[in-house]
Design an enzyme around this catalytic site. Structure first.
Site: not given
Ligand SMILES: C[S@@+](CC[C@H](N)C(=O)[O-])C[C@H]1O[C@@H](n2cnc3c(N)ncnc32)[C@H](O)[C@@H]1O
Length: 272
Positions: A141, A37
């Site tokens: 986020d 990645r």
């Molecule tokens: C797979 S998406 C989930 C989106 C939505 N909640 C859904 O279920 O479709 C995961 C998100 O978590 C965010 N993320 C990862 N680590 C994080 C953190 N420590 N604090 C806040 N957001 C985080 C990523 O940037 C990403 O946009």
């Protein structure tokens, strides 16, 4: 020229940095995935290799590259009305309680699909008199990139494949010519949804209390102690009796007390 391999000590340094800063948990098994990645990005920056990249993102003057690395190492995959049973459950709960005031939190909102799906549901419920007019949604986020896009509310049509034709007509504008294939959420819904940056692994200021929190498909990145700490932190912002959702595949949240399971990935906070 291909990059030299990602050495074990550099990988450990990277894993430690990501864990300490944003809670991401990378096992040794993930090394090939992480290397693949990051490689295109490192080459694009013209850096000599993984060591130089880790030095860059560990420093203070990284020009936003740490954030870019987080984006590359997590997935922002999301779409409207993902795991629809959760939206159905919220709807039946609200139809029963008929609140006049509602505050919802999409706590890892990614591009905003989840938050805008909630806004469509609440707008419909207001329209049919099942909830009052005083409702709003917060989406947060860690990634600034996804948040910038969320504020605009513009999506490829495919991301709205689970939105009913009636809702598409009622709440979205279809692009034409240069914007063909894109859809924008209408302003009257966009103004109900606020977005802000928030790292779930850092202390959370007073945001709530919320009536429901969606913390879906983000816990997968965290190791068990981090998962527990994140869930406990988020729950401080949920009112007693409020609903808490995690991804259905994320299952039980080990170690967390005060939650009654009500459906797969859905819980009620005790103490109402
Ligand atoms: C797979 S998406 C989930 C989106 C939505 N909640 C859904 O279920 O479709 C995961 C998100 O978590 C965010 N993320 C990862 N680590 C994080 C953190 N420590 N604090 C806040 N957001 C985080 C990523 O940037 C990403 O946009």
């Amino acid at each position: 020229m291909p990059l030299q391999e990602l050495h074990e000590d550099t990988y450990l340094q990277l894993a430690e940095l990501m864990h300490a800063s944003v809670g991401l948990s990378f096992s040794t098994a993930k090394k090939p995935l992480i290397a693949s990645r990051l490689a295109p990005r490192i080459q694009r920056l013209g850096l000599s290799g993984y060591e130089a990249y880790v030095d860059l993102i560990a420093g203070c003057d990284d020009g936003g590259e740490f954030q870019m690395a987080v984006d590359l190492l997590t997935t922002n995959e999301t779409y409207f009305f993902r795991e629809p049973a959760h939206f159905d459950l919220l709807e039946s709960e609200l139809s029963r309680t008929r609140p006049q005031r509602l505050r919802l939190w999409s706590a890892a909102s990614s591009f905003g699909d989840e938050a805008y799906s909630l806004s469509m549901l609440l707008a419909d419920m207001q329209q049919t008199g099942r909830i009052g007019a005083d409702w709003s949604i917060l989406g947060t986020d860690i990634s600034e990139r996804v948040l910038r896009s969320a504020v605009e509310g513009i999506y490829p049509e495919d991301r709205l494949r689970h939105v009913t034709p009636e809702r598409l007509k009622r709440y979205c504008l279809r692009g034409s010519e240069g914007s063909a294939g894109l859809v924008q959420v209408q302003e009257r819904l966009r103004e109900r949804v606020r977005f802000g940056q928030l790292n779930l692994c850092r202390p959370v200021e007073e945001l709530g209390p919320f009536d429901a929190v969606f913390l879906r498909n983000v816990l997968i990145y965290f190791d068990p102690p981090t998962k527990q700490a994140v869930v406990e932190r988020v729950l401080t912002q949920l009112r007693p009796g409020g609903l808490f959702f995690v991804g259905t595949a994320e299952g039980r949240v080990p170690g967390v007390r005060g939650l009654t399971p009500i459906a797969p990935g859905a819980f009620r906070k005790e103490g109402a």
